[in-house]
Scaffold this motif. Sequence first.
Motif, mmCIF file in Angstrom:
data_model
loop_
_atom_site.group_PDB
_atom_site.id
_atom_site.type_symbol
_atom_site.label_atom_id
_atom_site.label_comp_id
_atom_site.label_asym_id
_atom_site.label_seq_id
_atom_site.Cartn_x
_atom_site.Cartn_y
_atom_site.Cartn_z
ATOM 1 N N VAL A 126 0.868 -1.165 0.000
ATOM 2 C CA VAL A 126 0.000 0.000 0.000
ATOM 3 C C VAL A 126 0.911 1.223 0.000
ATOM 4 O O VAL A 126 1.683 1.429 0.932
ATOM 5 C CB VAL A 126 -0.939 0.030 1.230
ATOM 6 C CG1 VAL A 126 -1.885 1.222 1.142
ATOM 7 C CG2 VAL A 126 -1.716 -1.276 1.348
ATOM 8 N N ALA A 143 -2.161 -1.550 -3.769
ATOM 9 C CA ALA A 143 -3.277 -0.685 -3.394
ATOM 10 C C ALA A 143 -2.765 0.750 -3.400
ATOM 11 O O ALA A 143 -1.772 1.061 -2.745
ATOM 12 C CB ALA A 143 -3.823 -1.060 -2.025
ATOM 13 N N CYS A 148 -7.362 4.086 -1.358
ATOM 14 C CA CYS A 148 -7.635 2.661 -1.217
ATOM 15 C C CYS A 148 -8.263 2.278 0.114
ATOM 16 O O CYS A 148 -8.850 1.205 0.229
ATOM 17 C CB CYS A 148 -6.346 1.870 -1.390
ATOM 18 S SG CYS A 148 -5.160 2.161 -0.042
ATOM 19 N N LEU A 152 -10.390 -1.079 0.669
ATOM 20 C CA LEU A 152 -9.779 -2.214 1.370
ATOM 21 C C LEU A 152 -10.574 -2.588 2.611
ATOM 22 O O LEU A 152 -10.772 -3.766 2.885
ATOM 23 C CB LEU A 152 -8.333 -1.891 1.753
ATOM 24 C CG LEU A 152 -7.308 -2.011 0.636
ATOM 25 C CD1 LEU A 152 -5.948 -1.498 1.115
ATOM 26 C CD2 LEU A 152 -7.180 -3.438 0.143
#
Length: 157
Positions: A126, A143, A148, A152
């Motif tokens: 991420v 991500a 995100c 997520l």
Amino acid sequence: MSIVPHIALLVLDLDGTLIASPMVDGENWSAWEASLRASDLLPVPGAQEGVRRLLFQHPRASFYLLTGRNDRLRSLTCAWVARHFPCLDGAIVSMRPDGSLLPSPECKGLRLKRIRDKYPGRMLLVDDDPAMRGHLGPADIWAQAPDCWTELAEKVA
């Protein structure tokens, strides 16, 4: 049921991913560091819940924090993480060596490769820097932060 497949390694960037850091240019670093010292920097909206849910869904995953910050900021960085993300207590924090002049994606990419070599299996990275996507293996998951976190959190709910 999780839509995010099992992950063995969770790697999270800090600035722009977990920390709502203002964008800085070369002349504003002292102001940014002063904000860090004063604990004025806030978490990215949704990041705290997203991280908690990811850790709950993948309790056996190893987790790292990967940042382009210089190592001289380690104690301030770790204190900020402990205050705002207590669920990440014990995470290994991989920081830029003091004196490194490599661009952030290159510096982080080299450290990510070393981390990756230790952990077989799928990784979730991420990060807010799209250049980091080039460091993923074919089975890994990317991500894009900061957008995100809501997605997520919903996927692992």
